[in-house]
Design a protein around this motif. Sequence first.
Motif, short mmCIF file in Angstrom:
data_model
loop_
_atom_site.label_atom_id
_atom_site.label_comp_id
_atom_site.label_asym_id
_atom_site.label_seq_id
_atom_site.Cartn_x
_atom_site.Cartn_y
_atom_site.Cartn_z
N PRO A 1 4.13 12.42 -24.40
CA PRO A 1 3.99 10.97 -24.22
C PRO A 1 4.88 10.12 -25.10
O PRO A 1 5.20 8.98 -24.74
CB PRO A 1 2.52 10.72 -24.54
CG PRO A 1 2.17 11.80 -25.51
CD PRO A 1 2.96 13.00 -25.09
N LEU A 2 5.29 10.65 -26.28
CA LEU A 2 5.97 9.75 -27.22
C LEU A 2 6.88 10.53 -28.16
O LEU A 2 6.48 11.54 -28.74
CB LEU A 2 4.93 8.98 -28.04
CG LEU A 2 5.46 7.89 -28.98
CD1 LEU A 2 6.27 6.84 -28.22
CD2 LEU A 2 4.31 7.22 -29.72
N VAL A 3 8.10 10.01 -28.30
CA VAL A 3 9.06 10.51 -29.28
C VAL A 3 9.40 9.35 -30.21
O VAL A 3 9.67 8.23 -29.74
CB VAL A 3 10.35 11.02 -28.59
CG1 VAL A 3 11.40 11.40 -29.63
CG2 VAL A 3 10.04 12.21 -27.70
N VAL A 4 9.40 9.60 -31.51
CA VAL A 4 9.76 8.57 -32.47
C VAL A 4 11.04 9.01 -33.18
O VAL A 4 11.18 10.17 -33.58
CB VAL A 4 8.62 8.29 -33.48
CG1 VAL A 4 8.21 9.53 -34.25
CG2 VAL A 4 9.02 7.18 -34.44
N THR A 5 11.99 8.07 -33.29
CA THR A 5 13.31 8.35 -33.84
C THR A 5 13.68 7.30 -34.87
O THR A 5 12.98 6.31 -35.06
CB THR A 5 14.38 8.36 -32.73
OG1 THR A 5 14.46 7.04 -32.15
CG2 THR A 5 14.05 9.37 -31.64
N GLY A 6 14.83 7.48 -35.50
CA GLY A 6 15.40 6.51 -36.42
C GLY A 6 16.87 6.34 -36.12
O GLY A 6 17.27 6.08 -35.00
#
Length: 321
Positions: A231-236
């Motif tokens: 459902p969700l990928v978090v990146t920078g």
Amino acid sequence: MAVDPVDHSGSTPGNVMARLRRPHSDDRTRIAVVADPHVSTREEGTSKLFEHTEAHLERAVADINDRGVDYTLCVGDITKDGERWNFDAADEILADLESPFRSIPGNHDVEKDGYDHENLPLAEFEERYTPGGLPFHERVGGVDVVGLNSAGGDDWLTDSHDGLVTDDQVEWLDGTLPELDTPLVAVHHNLPTMADQLVQHRDTNEPEMAIPPTMRDPEPLLDTLAAHDAPLVVTGHLHLPSTTTERGVREIMSPTTCSFPQSYLLFDVGPDGTEIRLIPVADHEGMMLGHFERHQDSYTGKGLTDMAAIRLAQFPLVDES
């Protein structure tokens, strides 16, 4: 290893960046996401405001401690360029955190050709910041945090700041995701549609803007995420708040604590989904300085600053509630 949740008695400041239907969990869980602190103790200037990086991270830690956070996750680039002394300085600040801290590496945390200093080896990075090495999975309250390494290591991807999630990590992810209830996948580099946003801005507004390093061969990673309905990928990496979806996979990109808009993200996961708030770590004067320094740094800095300002004006960027 499971991490027990704590009482969520802290307030919820900042601006709502996104409201998502997924991930959701019966166990309310609050996760702070910090991106690209670029801690530097011996440099000054540039759009990263090196002389302020320690203070910005200190403010983030102090604020996180006031928010009833269960877990703090960094999506990479803890340091200026992987210097051991900068990792040590960051660790002194992070020691004050009252929640468990984990991090994946960013392209500025690992060995790159041409460095003239001793880099912290990847094995030591893992020993300091990951539970049992990379990639990792850790259950936090009602959330399954998954950490991947797209940045490289002591002997791979040293010739570039591009990203790559290696075949062995994709294979591990393919075997791990089916076992997880509420995955939140952390990786430093961005999915292709996020890079497409930069290309669109360049072509429309800033023709001399350069495109920062991107993810190499992203299809195997995307195939795996989509196949398991992650459902969700978090990146920078790009130092600005933004969001996109690709093949049903939602990406949330966190801004940095070091340059405009100096902030971190607060993820609240509960039965109704996930609310994400942007929390500044600089006051008005600091924000003006950050905006000025990044805007005048280069055509690329100007373009990224303008993109950040546009997105801040559009908050929430997505509202699925």
